[in-house]
Design an enzyme around this catalytic site. Sequence first.
Site, PDB file in Angstrom:
ATOM      1  N   GLU A 226     -14.330  14.769  69.368  1.00  0.00           N
ATOM      2  CA  GLU A 226     -13.735  14.059  70.672  1.00  0.00           C
ATOM      3  C   GLU A 226     -14.515  12.607  70.429  1.00  0.00           C
ATOM      4  O   GLU A 226     -15.753  12.558  70.582  1.00  0.00           O
ATOM      5  CB  GLU A 226     -14.425  14.618  71.784  1.00  0.00           C
ATOM      6  CG  GLU A 226     -14.066  16.237  71.850  1.00  0.00           C
ATOM      7  CD  GLU A 226     -12.640  16.090  72.509  1.00  0.00           C
ATOM      8  OE1 GLU A 226     -12.056  15.316  73.105  1.00  0.00           O
ATOM      9  OE2 GLU A 226     -12.272  17.484  73.020  1.00  0.00           O
ATOM     10  N   CYS A 261     -16.255   7.386  77.299  1.00  0.00           N
ATOM     11  CA  CYS A 261     -15.087   7.327  76.358  1.00  0.00           C
ATOM     12  C   CYS A 261     -13.861   6.847  76.877  1.00  0.00           C
ATOM     13  O   CYS A 261     -12.977   6.339  76.268  1.00  0.00           O
ATOM     14  CB  CYS A 261     -14.961   8.570  75.667  1.00  0.00           C
ATOM     15  SG  CYS A 261     -14.509  10.028  76.915  1.00  0.00           S
TER      16      CYS A 261
HETATM   17  P1  NAD Z   1     -22.822   8.603  67.662  1.00  0.00           P
HETATM   18  O1  NAD Z   1     -21.394   8.883  66.828  1.00  0.00           O
HETATM   19  O2  NAD Z   1     -23.853   7.559  67.162  1.00  0.00           O
HETATM   20  O3  NAD Z   1     -23.617   9.953  67.815  1.00  0.00           O
HETATM   21  C1  NAD Z   1     -23.187  11.167  68.300  1.00  0.00           C
HETATM   22  C2  NAD Z   1     -23.762  12.402  67.710  1.00  0.00           C
HETATM   23  O4  NAD Z   1     -23.923  12.411  66.252  1.00  0.00           O
HETATM   24  C3  NAD Z   1     -25.530  12.204  67.910  1.00  0.00           C
HETATM   25  O5  NAD Z   1     -25.851  13.483  68.453  1.00  0.00           O
HETATM   26  C4  NAD Z   1     -25.950  11.873  66.739  1.00  0.00           C
HETATM   27  O6  NAD Z   1     -27.327  12.003  66.458  1.00  0.00           O
HETATM   28  C5  NAD Z   1     -25.120  12.419  65.653  1.00  0.00           C
HETATM   29  N1  NAD Z   1     -25.216  11.649  64.212  1.00  0.00           N
HETATM   30  C6  NAD Z   1     -25.190  10.298  63.941  1.00  0.00           C
HETATM   31  N2  NAD Z   1     -24.906  10.342  62.587  1.00  0.00           N
HETATM   32  C7  NAD Z   1     -24.423  11.453  62.356  1.00  0.00           C
HETATM   33  C8  NAD Z   1     -24.094  11.976  61.005  1.00  0.00           C
HETATM   34  N3  NAD Z   1     -23.850  10.980  60.087  1.00  0.00           N
HETATM   35  N4  NAD Z   1     -23.704  13.333  60.845  1.00  0.00           N
HETATM   36  C9  NAD Z   1     -24.128  14.140  61.762  1.00  0.00           C
HETATM   37  N5  NAD Z   1     -24.357  13.880  63.027  1.00  0.00           N
HETATM   38  C10 NAD Z   1     -24.448  12.403  63.211  1.00  0.00           C
HETATM   39  O7  NAD Z   1     -22.043   8.769  69.229  1.00  0.00           O
HETATM   40  P2  NAD Z   1     -23.069   8.178  70.555  1.00  0.00           P
HETATM   41  O8  NAD Z   1     -23.389   6.740  70.638  1.00  0.00           O
HETATM   42  O9  NAD Z   1     -23.897   9.521  70.738  1.00  0.00           O
HETATM   43  O10 NAD Z   1     -21.880   8.305  71.634  1.00  0.00           O
HETATM   44  C11 NAD Z   1     -20.775   7.327  72.026  1.00  0.00           C
HETATM   45  C12 NAD Z   1     -19.482   7.346  71.517  1.00  0.00           C
HETATM   46  O11 NAD Z   1     -18.966   8.703  71.700  1.00  0.00           O
HETATM   47  C13 NAD Z   1     -18.418   6.253  71.758  1.00  0.00           C
HETATM   48  O12 NAD Z   1     -17.698   6.246  70.945  1.00  0.00           O
HETATM   49  C14 NAD Z   1     -17.674   7.211  72.754  1.00  0.00           C
HETATM   50  O13 NAD Z   1     -16.371   6.701  73.300  1.00  0.00           O
HETATM   51  C15 NAD Z   1     -17.498   8.508  72.275  1.00  0.00           C
HETATM   52  N6  NAD Z   1     -17.446   9.599  73.189  1.00  0.00           N
HETATM   53  C16 NAD Z   1     -16.291  10.557  73.243  1.00  0.00           C
HETATM   54  C17 NAD Z   1     -15.956  11.416  74.145  1.00  0.00           C
HETATM   55  C18 NAD Z   1     -14.507  12.050  74.046  1.00  0.00           C
HETATM   56  O14 NAD Z   1     -14.561  13.206  74.949  1.00  0.00           O
HETATM   57  N7  NAD Z   1     -13.498  11.683  73.542  1.00  0.00           N
HETATM   58  C19 NAD Z   1     -16.916  11.552  75.277  1.00  0.00           C
HETATM   59  C20 NAD Z   1     -18.120  10.896  75.138  1.00  0.00           C
HETATM   60  C21 NAD Z   1     -18.459   9.962  74.021  1.00  0.00           C
END
Ligand code: NAD
Length: 454
Positions: A226, A261
């Site tokens: 997502e 998002c």
């Molecule tokens: P992010 O990708 O920075 O981090 C998300 C998670 O991934 C965190 O728990 C982080 O620690 C982990 N992570 C980071 N690098 C990783 C790796 N290489 N391998 C495994 N895990 C890793 O995102 P964020 O800043 O937490 O969230 C914001 C983003 O999420 C925005 O782009 C937003 O649009 C999206 N989002 C989407 C939805 C949806 O339902 N489509 C909902 C909420 C947020």
Amino acid sequence: MKIKNPATNKVIAELTDNSPSEIKSKLNTLRKGQKEWSRLSVRERLDCIVKFGELMQANKEELAAILTSETGKPLQQSLNEIVGAQNRIDHLKNNAEKWLADENLVDSGATHEKIVYEPLGVIANISAWNFPYNVGYNVFLYALVAGNSVMYKPSEYASLTGKQFEKYLHEAGIPKNVFMCAIGDGKLGQRILKEPFDGYFFTGSHATGQKIASTVASKLVPVQLELGGKDPLFVADDVPDVKVAAVNAAEGAFYNNGQSCCAVERIYVSEGIYDDFVEAFVNEVESYVLGDPTNPDTFLGPLTREQQIAVLKDQVGDAIAKGAILKTGGQAIEGEGYYFQPTVLINCTHDMKVMQEESFGPIIGIQKVKDDEEAVALMQDTEYGLTAAIFSSNEDRAMEVLRQMNTGTVYWNCCDRVSPNVPWSGRKSSGLGATLSVQGIRAFVQPKSYHLRS
Ligand code: NAD
């Protein structure tokens, strides 16, 4: 891991990251727990989830304060999120038994045939910080009800909330070897990908989602993503009230500081109402109270992540250099905390980053369009495919525009909205698979086909 309050930049808690060996041992524990858990009936599992929901609502003030302290979300919006997320639990309570029931397809003749929906096993849920209740519940509650055990890795920006999920799920009767938190940042996330989970369910950015999908591809287990969006709204010239349209559009763009998002990220306005819309929109945005997120009147708190300020500054500078007009905002606010002024850019064009790249902050680009055809072409000019919206008084006109959107969700006269009744899914760079509704629970099971002769 140091947890900072984004409103003050002060450390408010310290947590110990899980080590790689702890992840391994937690996975082994969860594997044992899952066997027992999956033998319970759906109703027995649901009873625990319902109890969890009651505990969350009973403790919502304390939980909202924790969420606000680590993300900077205004307190009222934290409360709204906790109260709103309960709708997932109510929906599961009313539907999960039906969705997970065996399906007897042939029950006469020599060979009977049926489908049984079995859990995947132990799933990893790597999650985001912006709506930890909504996006967390969408995954771990559905996974638990379906008979899986869960390793939940909250975002490093919402770990205190993640710990509360663990505490209250256990208090509600979910065994300690069925739901476990993994505390750490992206490096710990990478470590989780190395372990043999039976499914990886991720909510977060497109860049991380892509890395996760490619890292675990060879395991041949379900991967669901997502991801982000660049969601467009088209305000057509037949809206009954331009001011009301502007107020609703602004809320869709600026709620939670634009860190949703499915926030409205770009707005197209018919040329006949463009000037009136811009005026009403800017007035609305300038009326927002910005400041201390614990103040009940605050609508805009700090950004959760300090580094996003540089992204927003870059988008503003890029847009102005390419001919946009800055109507309000445009600057970070000096002093304590990660504050950015709510920002409206008009006369935008599609060569600007603000119309192409996810902003995830209190900033919006507005562009004038001459007709629906131009609006549709611009709305579709994106790598993302999460949601798209139109404000119009004409249903046929709206449906014709929405039919052409390559997005998982479309909205007529509303926006920035999620419901447990219908699937939540992104297309293209916005994701893979679906949460919520019957589709959302099917993500956590695998069908087994029985051919039975007595
Ligand atoms: P992010 O990708 O920075 O981090 C998300 C998670 O991934 C965190 O728990 C982080 O620690 C982990 N992570 C980071 N690098 C990783 C790796 N290489 N391998 C495994 N895990 C890793 O995102 P964020 O800043 O937490 O969230 C914001 C983003 O999420 C925005 O782009 C937003 O649009 C999206 N989002 C989407 C939805 C949806 O339902 N489509 C909902 C909420 C947020």
